[in-house]
Design a protein around this motif. Structure first.
Motif, short mmCIF file in Angstrom:
data_model
loop_
_atom_site.label_atom_id
_atom_site.label_comp_id
_atom_site.label_asym_id
_atom_site.label_seq_id
_atom_site.Cartn_x
_atom_site.Cartn_y
_atom_site.Cartn_z
N ILE A 215 -7.96 -48.26 41.50
CA ILE A 215 -6.72 -47.83 40.21
C ILE A 215 -7.87 -48.21 39.10
O ILE A 215 -8.87 -48.39 38.85
N ILE A 216 -7.65 -46.88 38.07
CA ILE A 216 -7.97 -46.94 37.00
C ILE A 216 -7.33 -47.43 35.71
O ILE A 216 -6.05 -47.24 35.56
N CYS A 217 -7.72 -48.13 34.82
CA CYS A 217 -6.99 -49.05 34.10
C CYS A 217 -7.65 -48.62 32.43
O CYS A 217 -8.33 -48.13 32.13
N LEU A 218 -6.51 -47.95 31.68
CA LEU A 218 -7.12 -46.91 29.93
C LEU A 218 -6.08 -48.14 29.36
O LEU A 218 -5.25 -49.09 29.67
N ILE A 219 -6.96 -47.96 28.23
CA ILE A 219 -6.71 -48.60 26.67
C ILE A 219 -7.31 -48.16 25.55
O ILE A 219 -7.43 -47.22 25.62
N ASN A 220 -6.44 -48.27 24.57
CA ASN A 220 -6.90 -47.81 23.66
C ASN A 220 -6.23 -48.33 22.56
O ASN A 220 -5.30 -48.84 21.80
N ARG A 221 -7.87 -48.73 22.20
CA ARG A 221 -8.05 -49.52 21.25
C ARG A 221 -7.77 -48.93 19.49
O ARG A 221 -7.93 -48.00 19.52
N GLU A 222 -6.83 -48.83 18.48
CA GLU A 222 -6.49 -48.76 17.17
C GLU A 222 -7.95 -48.18 16.71
O GLU A 222 -8.50 -48.86 16.58
N GLY A 223 -7.70 -47.32 16.64
CA GLY A 223 -9.29 -46.55 15.19
C GLY A 223 -10.45 -46.20 16.10
O GLY A 223 -11.42 -45.83 15.54
N GLU A 224 -10.09 -46.63 17.43
CA GLU A 224 -10.97 -46.20 18.85
C GLU A 224 -10.66 -45.60 19.35
O GLU A 224 -11.55 -43.81 20.31
N GLY A 225 -9.65 -45.35 19.84
CA GLY A 225 -8.94 -44.13 21.32
C GLY A 225 -9.04 -44.12 22.64
O GLY A 225 -9.47 -46.06 22.64
N VAL A 226 -8.57 -43.96 23.20
CA VAL A 226 -8.22 -44.32 24.81
C VAL A 226 -9.78 -44.38 25.61
O VAL A 226 -10.68 -43.29 25.58
N MET A 227 -9.58 -45.72 26.42
CA MET A 227 -11.40 -45.19 27.08
C MET A 227 -10.71 -46.38 28.83
O MET A 227 -10.07 -46.77 29.19
N VAL A 228 -10.95 -46.02 29.33
CA VAL A 228 -11.46 -46.02 30.16
C VAL A 228 -11.86 -47.79 30.06
O VAL A 228 -13.22 -48.60 30.26
N ASP A 229 -10.92 -49.12 31.10
CA ASP A 229 -11.61 -50.32 30.85
C ASP A 229 -11.98 -50.95 31.61
O ASP A 229 -13.12 -51.85 31.83
N ALA A 230 -11.30 -50.45 33.57
CA ALA A 230 -11.95 -51.08 34.36
C ALA A 230 -11.47 -50.03 35.37
O ALA A 230 -10.17 -49.19 35.16
N VAL A 231 -11.77 -50.37 36.26
CA VAL A 231 -11.50 -49.57 38.23
C VAL A 231 -11.49 -50.96 39.05
O VAL A 231 -12.36 -51.81 39.34
N LEU A 232 -10.51 -51.35 39.54
CA LEU A 232 -10.00 -52.02 40.37
C LEU A 232 -10.08 -51.80 42.14
O LEU A 232 -9.66 -50.81 42.13
N THR A 233 -10.86 -51.91 43.21
CA THR A 233 -10.97 -51.21 43.99
C THR A 233 -10.74 -52.23 45.42
O THR A 233 -11.34 -52.15 46.72
N GLU A 234 -10.59 -53.20 44.79
CA GLU A 234 -9.69 -54.51 46.32
C GLU A 234 -8.24 -55.39 46.17
O GLU A 234 -7.62 -54.92 44.69
N ARG A 235 -8.12 -55.60 46.86
CA ARG A 235 -6.86 -55.31 47.23
C ARG A 235 -5.94 -57.05 46.75
O ARG A 235 -4.98 -56.50 45.44
N ASP A 236 -6.70 -57.82 46.18
CA ASP A 236 -6.65 -58.77 45.62
C ASP A 236 -6.35 -58.09 44.01
O ASP A 236 -5.80 -59.08 43.32
#
Length: 572
Positions: A215-236
């Protein structure tokens, strides 16, 4: 007399209008994310929740004007026609639940029998593969694959630092390959999952015998733009992301069963009811839950009984030990400290349903005329219901029918958990309890009653709030310091020496009010001293009044790509 075919077509047309609007609001999620329109996210979430009931009310009122529609037996033919008309619908299962809602509205949720309603599925939706991007991790440089993945998001023109994220994603992919004996395949759903300030590319890495979420987690910070914040690879991690204490995703799903089938690979321990709920198909989630409930009754023999814990003053709560939910019934009379009505209690639960639950408030489903086999209710429970909620129950020789109840995921009440926990477990739970309060406050929610018994502990060790009869918006509270007494004797008086208005709250009192256990109180005061300061609460209030939307990360900071600055209110 209207023909059953015509009546079925009217119901189906109403459903199609309902789901078209549902998808229309959902499809605007990408633009809201790019624009960082967080207020728009909140407004859209509330609007989408209200579509369904409005459409059911409209079609039900229309059908009631046709006198023959009030004849229950006519609905045998209407159901048969409806089943035929929906056979090729890509969202057939949702259409059947809409029919059930309409039928239930017409007959006050009575006569819900297989000949008249879809108690069981009329048939499977047409087989349709989930819309996926496929990446074979061989023969192509991993950096190229990483770039293709991020480009498929559609946000590449709004990216903050594309090259840096490609580099870090490449490193992570290489590391994940070490978990597989052969060459795995990466599949990522084409529709992106949106919730609050986040966007999620949901996929899995798999080979013949191994499968892991991706799971690729994206965020969009105002004034900065879209970025990958985290990647989840465990079921929990993914289970918490899709947890029952979080708001519903917005995801473009014309054929929802195909997406649910894919999510089963990632979350095999979650029921279809939970997965449909997570993607916003709440009414079908209720249908799936009820079917699961009926199936469980057929394959179990234990008795429903009063739930463990301190009895509530507003709700009677019971459970079935082999089933992982609790059933909550509003009492006819409340405890003397609860100055509210039944309708006010229902309004509180609606407030939470429509609000951002930030991973700290359990989802609820409410049911009308819910049926229990009388022989499966313990004597103590039956006596409890007869005594505390007689106006809500109807008894036949073999059934107990509850006119209205709420269903929530069962957790261990925090006060009971602390009784059995080791010192380190107790400290961890109390620290998380403090974070739960702070995160709800940042979302403009004040729990009202902070007693430990109103919070539960999940299997992941997270502390979740679940008792909503006193919940309110934080901005409606008046946080005050306790005034200094004019003379020492005032402190010894039974009544306070200062005036107290209805919405006045004195955080200094929380420590003694919440727990009498000295060590527990010390943990809270050590890790969350500002919870007991009126000025801190006023600062959080001021943010909500300014329209500030806090960031809540449904994953630990250890999963993050960059050292993004986290909110001071983040527990991760």
């Amino acid at each position: 007399m209207a023909l059953p075919d015509e009546l079925a077509a009217q119901i189906l047309e109403s459903f199609n209008l309902c789901y078209d609007r549902f998808l229309s609001i959902t499809r605007e999620s990408g633009q809201r994310f790019v624009n960082a329109d967080w207020l728009g996210v909140q407004v859209a979430s509330r609007e989408r929740l209200q579509i369904y009931d409005g459409r059911v009310a409209q079609i039900s009122n229309k059908l009631r004007k046709q006198k023959d529609c009030l004849e229950v037996e006519l609905w045998r033919a209407i159901k048969q026609s409806y089943q035929q008309q929906t056979v090729n619908s890509p969202c057939r299962e949702l259409a059947e639940s809409f029919y059930n809602s309409t039928y239930g509205k017409m007959f006050h949720h009575q006569f819900l029998t297989p000949p008249h309603a879809f108690v069981w599925a009329g048939g499977p939706p047409p087989e349709k593969d989930a819309p996926l991007h496929h990446y074979r991790l061989v023969g192509v440089p991993l950096g190229t694959i990483a770039e293709q993945i991020l480009s498929s998001s559609g946000f590449i023109d709004n990216w903050h630092d594309k090259a840096a994220d490609i580099e870090q994603l490449t490193v992570l992919l290489r590391k994940q390959l070490e978990r597989f004996p052969g060459i795995p395949t990466l599949e990522i759903l084409k529709p992106i999952f949106y919730r609050n300030k986040g966007a999620y590319m949901v996929g899995r890495l798999f080979s013949e015998h191994i499968s892991h979420p991706f799971i690729i987690c994206l965020i969009n910070r105002e004034g900065e733009g879209v970025m990958v914040d985290a990647v989840l690879t465990e079921r929990d991690q993914v289970s918490i992301l899709f947890g029952f204490a979080r708001s519903y995703f917005m995801v473009d799903i014309p054929a929802p069963s195909s997406v649910v089938a894919f999510l089963r690979h990632l979350l095999p321990h979650k029921s279809d009811a939970e997965l449909y709920s997570a993607i916003g198909c709440l009414k079908h989630s209720k249908t799936q839950f009820y079917r699961h409930y009926l199936h469980h009754l057929e394959h179990s023999s234990d008795q429903f009984d009063i739930a463990p814990g301190i009895p509530g003053l507003v709700m009677s709560v019971f459970t079935l030990p082999s089933f992982d939910v609790v059933f909550k019934v509003i009492r006819d009379k409340f405890g003397p400290s609860k100055g509210m009505s039944r309708q006010q209690v229902k309004a509180k639960y609606r407030l939470v349903k429509q609000h951002d639950r930030v991973g700290r408030m359990a989802d609820t489903q409410d049911f009308a005329n819910f049926r229990f086999p009388k022989r499966r209710l313990s004597d103590a429970l039956l006596a409890e219901l007869r005594q505390t909620a007689p106006s809500s129950i109807t008894e036949t020789h073999d059934l107990v029918i509850i006119k209205h109840l709420y269903i929530e995921r069962r957790m261990v009440p925090l006060n009971l958990y602390l009784d059995q926990a080791s010192e380190s477990q107790a400290s961890a739970a109390l620290i998380d309890y403090g974070w739960a309060i702070k995160e709800m406050a940042a979302a403009n929610i004040f729990p009202g009653d902070l007693l430990l018994k109103n919070f539960g502990v999940t299997r992941h060790g997270r502390v979740i709030f679940y008792d909503y009869d006193e919940v309110c918006y934080l901005i409606d509270c008046n946080f005050r310091r306790i005034p200094e007494p004019l003379y020492p004797e005032q402190e010894m008086q039974a009544e306070p020496w200062y005036s107290v208005a209805e919405n006045d709250i004195f955080p200094e009192e929380f420590a003694t009010f919440v727990t009498t256990h000295l060590k527990h109180r010390q943990v809270l005061q050590q890790y969350h001293p500002n919870l007991f300061e009126a000025d801190w609460w006023k600062q959080v209030q001021s943010k909500s009044l300014r329209g500030h939307f806090e960031e809540f990360y449904p994953y630990p900071e250890s999963c993050c790509f960059k050292n993004h600055k986290k909110s001071e209110l983040s527990s991760e």
